[in-house]
Design an enzyme around this catalytic site. Structure first.
Site, PDB file in Angstrom:
ATOM      1  N   SER A   1      56.287 -24.530  20.702  1.00 25.62           N
ATOM      2  CA  SER A   1      56.363 -24.452  19.244  1.00 25.62           C
ATOM      3  C   SER A   1      57.139 -25.658  18.736  1.00 25.62           C
ATOM      4  O   SER A   1      57.893 -26.283  19.494  1.00 25.62           O
ATOM      5  CB  SER A   1      57.118 -23.173  18.869  1.00 25.62           C
ATOM      6  OG  SER A   1      57.448 -23.163  17.487  1.00 25.62           O
TER       7      SER A   1
ATOM      8  N   TYR B   1      64.526 -17.007  18.258  1.00 28.69           N
ATOM      9  CA  TYR B   1      63.231 -17.666  18.485  1.00 28.69           C
ATOM     10  C   TYR B   1      63.425 -19.126  18.911  1.00 28.69           C
ATOM     11  O   TYR B   1      62.830 -19.595  19.875  1.00 28.69           O
ATOM     12  CB  TYR B   1      62.377 -17.581  17.223  1.00 28.69           C
ATOM     13  CG  TYR B   1      60.950 -18.063  17.437  1.00 28.69           C
ATOM     14  CD1 TYR B   1      60.055 -17.323  18.211  1.00 28.69           C
ATOM     15  CD2 TYR B   1      60.503 -19.255  16.880  1.00 28.69           C
ATOM     16  CE1 TYR B   1      58.753 -17.762  18.412  1.00 28.69           C
ATOM     17  CE2 TYR B   1      59.197 -19.695  17.072  1.00 28.69           C
ATOM     18  CZ  TYR B   1      58.324 -18.950  17.841  1.00 28.69           C
ATOM     19  OH  TYR B   1      57.027 -19.385  18.045  1.00 28.69           O
TER      20      TYR B   1
HETATM   21  N1  LIG Z   1      52.171 -18.597  14.459  1.00 26.67           N
HETATM   22  C1  LIG Z   1      52.900 -19.674  14.509  1.00 26.67           C
HETATM   23  O1  LIG Z   1      53.260 -20.256  13.476  1.00 26.67           O
HETATM   24  C2  LIG Z   1      53.286 -20.264  15.852  1.00 26.67           C
HETATM   25  C3  LIG Z   1      53.779 -21.575  15.883  1.00 26.67           C
HETATM   26  C4  LIG Z   1      54.135 -22.134  17.092  1.00 26.67           C
HETATM   27  C5  LIG Z   1      54.016 -21.413  18.254  1.00 26.67           C
HETATM   28  N2  LIG Z   1      53.548 -20.137  18.226  1.00 26.67           N
HETATM   29  C6  LIG Z   1      53.438 -19.418  19.506  1.00 26.67           C
HETATM   30  O2  LIG Z   1      52.082 -19.073  19.725  1.00 26.67           O
HETATM   31  C7  LIG Z   1      52.035 -17.973  20.635  1.00 26.67           C
HETATM   32  C8  LIG Z   1      51.062 -16.949  20.088  1.00 26.67           C
HETATM   33  O3  LIG Z   1      51.571 -16.439  18.883  1.00 26.67           O
HETATM   34  P1  LIG Z   1      50.651 -16.154  17.590  1.00 26.67           P
HETATM   35  O4  LIG Z   1      51.296 -16.796  16.436  1.00 26.67           O
HETATM   36  O5  LIG Z   1      49.240 -16.438  17.911  1.00 26.67           O
HETATM   37  O6  LIG Z   1      50.917 -14.576  17.408  1.00 26.67           O
HETATM   38  P2  LIG Z   1      49.983 -13.295  17.612  1.00 26.67           P
HETATM   39  O7  LIG Z   1      50.883 -12.116  17.470  1.00 26.67           O
HETATM   40  O8  LIG Z   1      48.770 -13.381  16.749  1.00 26.67           O
HETATM   41  O9  LIG Z   1      49.490 -13.424  19.127  1.00 26.67           O
HETATM   42  C9  LIG Z   1      50.310 -13.046  20.205  1.00 26.67           C
HETATM   43  C10 LIG Z   1      49.614 -11.969  21.009  1.00 26.67           C
HETATM   44  O10 LIG Z   1      50.466 -11.650  22.121  1.00 26.67           O
HETATM   45  C11 LIG Z   1      50.432 -10.258  22.327  1.00 26.67           C
HETATM   46  N3  LIG Z   1      51.642  -9.850  22.994  1.00 26.67           N
HETATM   47  C12 LIG Z   1      52.890  -9.682  22.453  1.00 26.67           C
HETATM   48  N4  LIG Z   1      53.742  -9.291  23.407  1.00 26.67           N
HETATM   49  C13 LIG Z   1      53.032  -9.222  24.559  1.00 26.67           C
HETATM   50  C14 LIG Z   1      53.354  -8.877  25.890  1.00 26.67           C
HETATM   51  N5  LIG Z   1      54.597  -8.494  26.240  1.00 26.67           N
HETATM   52  N6  LIG Z   1      52.384  -8.913  26.838  1.00 26.67           N
HETATM   53  C15 LIG Z   1      51.122  -9.266  26.500  1.00 26.67           C
HETATM   54  N7  LIG Z   1      50.745  -9.587  25.267  1.00 26.67           N
HETATM   55  C16 LIG Z   1      51.705  -9.579  24.312  1.00 26.67           C
HETATM   56  C17 LIG Z   1      50.292  -9.659  20.927  1.00 26.67           C
HETATM   57  O11 LIG Z   1      49.736  -8.353  20.984  1.00 26.67           O
HETATM   58  C18 LIG Z   1      49.381 -10.673  20.245  1.00 26.67           C
HETATM   59  O12 LIG Z   1      48.001 -10.306  20.338  1.00 26.67           O
HETATM   60  C19 LIG Z   1      53.469 -17.480  20.785  1.00 26.67           C
HETATM   61  O13 LIG Z   1      53.999 -17.954  22.007  1.00 26.67           O
HETATM   62  C20 LIG Z   1      54.180 -18.108  19.594  1.00 26.67           C
HETATM   63  O14 LIG Z   1      55.558 -18.265  19.849  1.00 26.67           O
HETATM   64  C21 LIG Z   1      53.174 -19.546  17.045  1.00 26.67           C
END
Ligand SMILES: NC(=O)c1ccc[n+]([C@@H]2O[C@H](COP(=O)([O-])OP(=O)(O)OC[C@H]3O[C@@H](n4cnc5c(N)ncnc54)[C@H](O)[C@@H]3O)[C@@H](O)[C@H]2O)c1
Length: 285
Positions: A143, A156
């Site tokens: 991130s 975070y």
């Molecule tokens: N959304 C943002 O702005 C952003 C920015 C940078 C990085 N990220 C990173 O991207 C990654 C995905 O996040 P996202 O934004 O797509 O969120 P999201 O919630 O849409 O996707 C994450 C998925 O992981 C699943 N999950 C959560 N805990 C879990 C576990 N213990 N075991 C298995 N599955 C699990 C959730 O059910 C969900 O479907 C994360 O690592 C997040 O930190 C997100």
């Protein structure tokens, strides 16, 4: 010909958001994908969309047994494992340390680090043997919060900094056999989950960062040099590049920052070129 023809990948937390976009793109590039999530409905949707190219498993990234089961499943169903994407993650609703009650702070830490840090390490531990066998790739969803403050709260931000350390150390430990890289998205339109220690909404469901005002389109665009608030699909090609054994051949221990240019924000202005189009062409573009 896709960049991932014949490759077998695991994507953790691939049921929604960025992981789901990676699954869709990996399939389009010719890969077979094992997708994990806690939410079975999302996995069923992906299986229905992609047929034999995708198999979903309810598996918790926080458990070593679940990670081992997922790796075994990939080998049993698709014959091998080439790519492991440690993507599952949780946010913290930008909660500052002064706003976390004393009786919740240890739980808040535990719940964020369990997924964002321990989950990555357990995935790595479970996958390493098969990745060495295939000379494969291990990829972590980092991130902007792996580099800069204020894209989250202290839990975070520190968890994503820790996950950057995993990429660097495993890149070292696993060379020359396994390439270890990361993609670091900036603000992206997803419904990222928030652990219970940060509070529940009026329906008893975990509160989602989505509702936080600083995650609004206009706010993210205002503070981003490229004036973007990304969709999950915007990052998918970066995950393909680091996964590809031909196109990403020389990369290990590196991070692709897919964040709209946060590293080139200025001290006086977010971006220097706001008036460039007008100067050359007389309009705002
Ligand atoms: N959304 C943002 O702005 C952003 C920015 C940078 C990085 N990220 C990173 O991207 C990654 C995905 O996040 P996202 O934004 O797509 O969120 P999201 O919630 O849409 O996707 C994450 C998925 O992981 C699943 N999950 C959560 N805990 C879990 C576990 N213990 N075991 C298995 N599955 C699990 C959730 O059910 C969900 O479907 C994360 O690592 C997040 O930190 C997100």
């Amino acid at each position: 010909m896709g960049w991932l023809d014949g490759e077998v990948a695991i994507v953790t937390g691939g049921g929604s958001g960025i992981g789901r976009a990676v699954v869709n793109r990996y399939v389009a590039e010719g890969a077979k994908v094992v997708v994990t999530d806690l939410d079975e409905t999302l996995l069923k949707e992906l299986e229905a969309e992609h047929g034999e190219a995708v198999t979903g498993l309810v598996a918790d990234a926080r458990l070593i047994e679940d990670n081992q089961r997922v790796v075994r499943h990939a080998v049993e169903v698709f014959g091998k494992l080439d790519i492991f994407v440690a993507n599952a993650g949780m946010g913290d609703r930008f909660t500052e340390i002064v706003d976390i009650p004393d009786d919740k702070v240890a739980d808040a830490y535990q719940q964020v680090f369990d997924v964002n840090v321990k989950g990555v390490i357990l995935g790595a531990k479970a996958a390493v043997k098969e990745l060495v066998r295939s000379s494969g790739a291990f990829i972590v969803t980092l991130s902007n919060s792996s580099f800069y403050p204020d894209g989250g709260g202290v839990m975070y931000i520190s968890s994503k900094h820790a996950a950057l350390g995993i990429v660097r150390q495993l890149g070292h430990e696993w060379a020359p056999w396994v390439r270890v890289n990361a993609v670091a998205p900036g603000g992206t339109k997803t419904n990222i989950r928030i652990p219970e220690a940060f509070g529940l909404d009026e329906n008893g469901k975990p509160i989602r960062a989505h509702s936080h005002p600083s995650n609004a389109d206009s706010e993210v665009e205002r503070v981003t040099p490229l004036r973007t608030h990304s969709d999950p699909e915007d990052h998918a090609a970066a995950f393909v590049l680091v996964a590809s054994r031909t196109q990403g051949k020389a990369m290990t221990g590196t991070v692709i920052e897919s964040d709209g240019g946060l590293g080139v924000r200025g001290l006086r202005r977010v971006r220097g070129g706001d008036d460039l189009h007008r100067r050359f062409f007389g309009d705002e573009g």
